[in-house]
Design a protein around this motif. Structure first.
Motif, PDB file in Angstrom:
ATOM      1  N   PHE A 108       2.240 153.638 -40.857  1.00 16.34           N
ATOM      2  CA  PHE A 108       1.961 152.508 -41.746  1.00 16.34           C
ATOM      3  C   PHE A 108       1.547 153.026 -43.116  1.00 16.34           C
ATOM      4  O   PHE A 108       0.640 153.854 -43.228  1.00 16.34           O
ATOM      5  N   LEU A 109       2.204 152.524 -44.154  1.00 11.45           N
ATOM      6  CA  LEU A 109       1.835 152.821 -45.532  1.00 11.45           C
ATOM      7  C   LEU A 109       1.036 151.642 -46.061  1.00 11.45           C
ATOM      8  O   LEU A 109       1.531 150.518 -46.086  1.00 11.45           O
TER       9      LEU A 109
ATOM     10  N   LYS B 174       1.653 146.050 -46.084  1.00 10.43           N
ATOM     11  CA  LYS B 174       1.820 147.280 -45.323  1.00 10.43           C
ATOM     12  C   LYS B 174       3.306 147.493 -45.111  1.00 10.43           C
ATOM     13  O   LYS B 174       4.056 146.555 -44.870  1.00 10.43           O
ATOM     14  N   HIS B 175       3.715 148.713 -45.238  1.00  6.67           N
ATOM     15  CA  HIS B 175       5.103 149.093 -44.999  1.00  6.67           C
ATOM     16  C   HIS B 175       5.128 149.969 -43.757  1.00  6.67           C
ATOM     17  O   HIS B 175       4.253 150.805 -43.566  1.00  6.67           O
ATOM     18  N   ILE B 176       6.128 149.780 -42.929  1.00  6.19           N
ATOM     19  CA  ILE B 176       6.308 150.638 -41.762  1.00  6.19           C
ATOM     20  C   ILE B 176       7.356 151.682 -42.134  1.00  6.19           C
ATOM     21  O   ILE B 176       8.448 151.354 -42.595  1.00  6.19           O
ATOM     22  N   LEU B 177       6.989 152.929 -41.952  1.00  4.84           N
ATOM     23  CA  LEU B 177       7.865 154.038 -42.309  1.00  4.84           C
ATOM     24  C   LEU B 177       8.333 154.769 -41.057  1.00  4.84           C
ATOM     25  O   LEU B 177       7.648 154.768 -40.036  1.00  4.84           O
ATOM     26  N   SER B 178       9.457 155.418 -41.167  1.00  4.75           N
ATOM     27  CA  SER B 178       9.886 156.339 -40.115  1.00  4.75           C
ATOM     28  C   SER B 178       9.295 157.711 -40.438  1.00  4.75           C
ATOM     29  O   SER B 178       8.855 157.973 -41.560  1.00  4.75           O
TER      30      SER B 178
ATOM     31  N   LYS C 289       4.263 163.131 -59.265  1.00  8.39           N
ATOM     32  CA  LYS C 289       3.626 162.004 -58.585  1.00  8.39           C
ATOM     33  C   LYS C 289       4.498 161.600 -57.401  1.00  8.39           C
ATOM     34  O   LYS C 289       5.710 161.765 -57.438  1.00  8.39           O
ATOM     35  N   PHE C 290       3.841 161.048 -56.369  1.00 10.28           N
ATOM     36  CA  PHE C 290       4.587 160.527 -55.239  1.00 10.28           C
ATOM     37  C   PHE C 290       5.300 159.257 -55.665  1.00 10.28           C
ATOM     38  O   PHE C 290       4.750 158.444 -56.408  1.00 10.28           O
ATOM     39  N   LYS C 291       6.519 159.077 -55.178  1.00  9.37           N
ATOM     40  CA  LYS C 291       7.303 157.876 -55.507  1.00  9.37           C
ATOM     41  C   LYS C 291       6.929 156.776 -54.539  1.00  9.37           C
ATOM     42  O   LYS C 291       7.179 156.882 -53.358  1.00  9.37           O
ATOM     43  N   MET C 292       6.338 155.706 -55.045  1.00  7.92           N
ATOM     44  CA  MET C 292       5.871 154.587 -54.232  1.00  7.92           C
ATOM     45  C   MET C 292       6.244 153.270 -54.898  1.00  7.92           C
ATOM     46  O   MET C 292       6.370 153.211 -56.124  1.00  7.92           O
TER      47      MET C 292
END
Length: 107
Positions: free
Chosen positions: A11-12, A85-89, A75-78
């Motif tokens: 979860f992000l 909330k985003h569900i990531l693999s 920087k991280f790409k977001m």
């Protein structure tokens, strides 16, 4: 440290947080803002306001663990913060940690 593929859900948390929070503060965000059980099998990813750092929280049956990664130049790409909330693999998280923008290439 466990392999990313061993987690069933990632979860992000896509909202601004006080990045001084450590394990206890992040557990409270998981419980009350994400409305998830932090003791279940899953990774919880938090990104700093300036997107140069990521914290990853998980429970490994003996206690909580916290990973921290900080970039020196990039920087991280977001996506823009939107309190979702985003569900990531595991592959998407791996790509994010290595600097790729997985959100531009999503269908």
């Amino acid at each position: 440290m466990r392999d990313l593929r061993s987690f069933s859900k990632i979860f992000l948390y896509n909202s601004r947080i006080d990045f001084r929070k450590s394990i206890n503060g992040l557990v409270q965000i998981v419980k009350y803002e994400l409305e998830l059980n932090p003791l279940e099998e899953g990774l919880f990813v938090f990104v700093a306001r300036n997107r140069c750092a990521i914290k990853i929280l998980y429970f490994d049956l003996s206690g909580f663990a916290l990973w921290y990664k900080r970039l020196e130049k990039e920087k991280f790409k977001m996506p823009k913060p939107n309190n979702e909330k985003h569900i990531l693999s595991s592959h998407e998280l791996y790509m994010i940690l290595n600097g790729y923008d997985v959100f531009k290439s999503r269908p």
